[in-house]
Design a protein around this motif. Sequence first.
Motif, PDB file in Angstrom:
ATOM      1  N   ALA A   1       0.860  -1.185   0.000  1.00  0.00           N
ATOM      2  CA  ALA A   1       0.000   0.000   0.000  1.00  0.00           C
ATOM      3  C   ALA A   1       0.892   1.229   0.000  1.00  0.00           C
ATOM      4  O   ALA A   1       2.075   1.162   0.363  1.00  0.00           O
ATOM      5  N   TYR A   2       0.330   2.356  -0.386  1.00  0.00           N
ATOM      6  CA  TYR A   2       1.132   3.583  -0.456  1.00  0.00           C
ATOM      7  C   TYR A   2       0.210   4.784  -0.339  1.00  0.00           C
ATOM      8  O   TYR A   2      -1.022   4.680  -0.451  1.00  0.00           O
ATOM      9  N   GLY A   3       0.822   5.927  -0.107  1.00  0.00           N
ATOM     10  CA  GLY A   3       0.045   7.152  -0.021  1.00  0.00           C
ATOM     11  C   GLY A   3       0.940   8.359   0.102  1.00  0.00           C
ATOM     12  O   GLY A   3       2.138   8.264   0.397  1.00  0.00           O
ATOM     13  N   SER A   4       0.356   9.515  -0.149  1.00  0.00           N
ATOM     14  CA  SER A   4       1.034  10.805  -0.019  1.00  0.00           C
ATOM     15  C   SER A   4      -0.040  11.865   0.133  1.00  0.00           C
ATOM     16  O   SER A   4      -1.167  11.698  -0.358  1.00  0.00           O
ATOM     17  N   SER A   5       0.294  12.929   0.820  1.00  0.00           N
ATOM     18  CA  SER A   5      -0.682  14.006   0.984  1.00  0.00           C
ATOM     19  C   SER A   5      -1.037  14.643  -0.348  1.00  0.00           C
ATOM     20  O   SER A   5      -2.047  15.330  -0.467  1.00  0.00           O
ATOM     21  N   ARG A   6      -0.212  14.402  -1.376  1.00  0.00           N
ATOM     22  CA  ARG A   6      -0.468  14.983  -2.695  1.00  0.00           C
ATOM     23  C   ARG A   6      -1.222  14.026  -3.620  1.00  0.00           C
ATOM     24  O   ARG A   6      -1.473  14.353  -4.773  1.00  0.00           O
ATOM     25  N   ILE A   7      -1.556  12.835  -3.125  1.00  0.00           N
ATOM     26  CA  ILE A   7      -2.189  11.824  -3.973  1.00  0.00           C
ATOM     27  C   ILE A   7      -3.523  11.408  -3.372  1.00  0.00           C
ATOM     28  O   ILE A   7      -3.587  11.024  -2.193  1.00  0.00           O
ATOM     29  N   ALA A   8      -4.579  11.477  -4.151  1.00  0.00           N
ATOM     30  CA  ALA A   8      -5.913  11.000  -3.761  1.00  0.00           C
ATOM     31  C   ALA A   8      -6.351  11.559  -2.416  1.00  0.00           C
ATOM     32  O   ALA A   8      -6.947  10.848  -1.594  1.00  0.00           O
ATOM     33  N   GLY A   9      -6.038  12.829  -2.181  1.00  0.00           N
ATOM     34  CA  GLY A   9      -6.463  13.460  -0.937  1.00  0.00           C
ATOM     35  C   GLY A   9      -5.839  12.868   0.300  1.00  0.00           C
ATOM     36  O   GLY A   9      -6.393  12.970   1.399  1.00  0.00           O
ATOM     37  N   GLY A  10      -4.680  12.259   0.137  1.00  0.00           N
ATOM     38  CA  GLY A  10      -3.991  11.669   1.279  1.00  0.00           C
ATOM     39  C   GLY A  10      -4.522  10.315   1.700  1.00  0.00           C
ATOM     40  O   GLY A  10      -4.128   9.790   2.748  1.00  0.00           O
TER      41      GLY A  10
END
Length: 723
Positions: A171-180
């Motif tokens: 899994a992954y995420g960033s505050s700049r991607i898909a609303g965090g």
Amino acid sequence: MSCCGEPKENGLTNNVKPQAMGPIVNQPTLQPGLEKPQYFQQPSISPPPPAFANTFSANGFQQTPQQQPGAWSQSPSPPPVNDFGALQNAGTPPPPSTFNGSTTYNGSTFSVTNGFSSMNQPLMRPSSAHSPHMSISTPPPGQMNQHNPAVQEEGKMSISIDFGTTFSGVAYGSSRIAGGKVQQILTWPGSFETFRKIPTCLLYDEFGRVLAWGLEAKNSGPMPGTTRCEWFKLFLEPQALRDESSIDPRLPALPAGKRAIDLIIDFLSCLWEYAKEQITRDIGAVADLNTADVWLTVPAAWDAKGCEIMREAAITAGLVASSKAGDNTWRDRLRIITEPEAAAVHCAQLNDLHHLKPSQNFIVCDAGGGTVDLAVYKIIGQMANLEIAEMCARSGANCGSLFLDLRFRELVKTLLADHPAHLDPPSLAYFMHSFSETDKLNYTGIHDDDNMFHFTCFNVEDPHDPSVGLINGQLSIPGNLLRREVFDPVVNEVLQLIEEQIARVDQPIHALLLVGGFAGSEYLKQRVQDQFGSRIRTIARPPDADTATLRGAAAYGLARRPLVSSVIAPRSYLMKVKLPAEQEDWSKRPAYIRNNDAGVAICENRLQYLVSKGAILRKGQRLTTKFCKFSQSAQDSSFVATLYTSDSDKMMRYTDEGETNELCKWTVDLSSLPTFRQNASMPQMTGFYTEFELGLELDSAEVRGILLYNNQEWGRVTFDFFV
């Protein structure tokens, strides 16, 4: 006799010797020196870095320990010490205060007067990440890793990898991607369908090269010269690492010339290379994978050795690497987090499901493929600003859903013992696949006792023998036989783990949350409800229970702050010390009193608390105690501290007042300290003192001992035991 310890035994080197974990009773202190102490100074708790500021306003208390001043001179004359050699506060530590019925730790009073007993054995220096003993090293101060997470820049990528016994995911995420929001990789090699996780499986050729991994390896048919490898994560289980003979004989043997870490490196390498391609494909140039934080989950029951092997494997597999010239902290981007801790973060954010409120407690039961891990947490912050404290020692065992498969295989082999045509590897694999994909999770227990479960035979030969359940090419097994031989032994072990975990907490449990792949078992959910429903108000299986650990780890990284920020010490951590004799000692333990070389009356077999049971500690918070050691010569630079644990709620003064368990021996070498070198270089007729501090840090997956001088770190050791 040195003020910090007794002469170390011959033949011992700087090693930590892991022992059976036990309770710690008192705080260690230092041994006296040449002169009688004139006063004692209380050791201090170093405040955590800003990111770990300890404020629990929601619960009405605040714990922000302040470090007390106390500069040490570097002259060879002895500082004010007691007989044990540590700078100490006189008297015994006051009893801990209480918070919501639980013991808390306010202003630790562990004293450091006389140091360690002269017969202490040294800790050993680890020769490698696989060494059974961990040790303190003393690199130059500039090279020391402070282990304090820095403030992370906005938009940094967080990637989590749940490396499981049977299935793994990313899994992954960033505050700049898909609303965090956390994203998962769902498409994998070997299938046009989407999967949230893929089998932890490798296929090797006869030369030990990887032919396939994941779905492609799992779905491959028998091929000459190939070896399919699964379940190799279980080789890192603590008992298996300490004693190879304890490895479950039902596990497949490793390929010739391969170690468990080799298989882990190979699988993580394949997984990571594909994940990078897929993340880049999904979000394009926004993905900055070279500077991403990578969160790797590990079972709660693993000790420091297993975690270190996983860390080494992940770095070798390339999960983190230097992103630019001068990037000296790239290894710190690899974060280890326990599976229940990650799952707790995921579950605690689902407040609509279990209606948890601040100050309430909940258990996470992470029932996976290989292991079942449990931990108890308390919500100590408002839900809008979530913060969780871990309440007691984590626990776990190898009783995941994989062991249903293994017991089913043994049952089939027993039933068909006289029908070898159905016992070759392809036939057994076919039976197990049918059981695992359908009946394992759908089985409901007693309600299925009178039902027959049918499994198609792979081999068309010898299709009929009703006496053993072979009927027209199918193996038919009664539901009550499956329950007795397959399900109940494993499920009962899970229930016993939960019972033991609840017994460790003297506070009410408001929710029990079942996560992990095994949590999908209807029978397990039913048995947990039946046994604990009258004691625990909410027993729930959250949405995405099978990926709770994976998603929680990524969410932890995205938060850019420690969500599980505190540990409520599950036991006391102590050291055996020598202290100046007080009136209480003369009246209670006169046999323990003797005069030291300086003519000071000291009391042996005293206990010194480093951490009291129930203490609320910030993750990574460093508890420090000041010590001094008397050395006869420049060669007399080492002493040995023995660390103990105690589960007792009673504050003990002497070693004979209750049970303590030896945790490990820690040899501390002061030869690299500037003050020791300076004093050792000067002609001394009667010896000299060296002043320093010892610190203890409790974190998510490990406990560390730190050697400090003037607030500068000069060495650290990771203790090889369960928190």
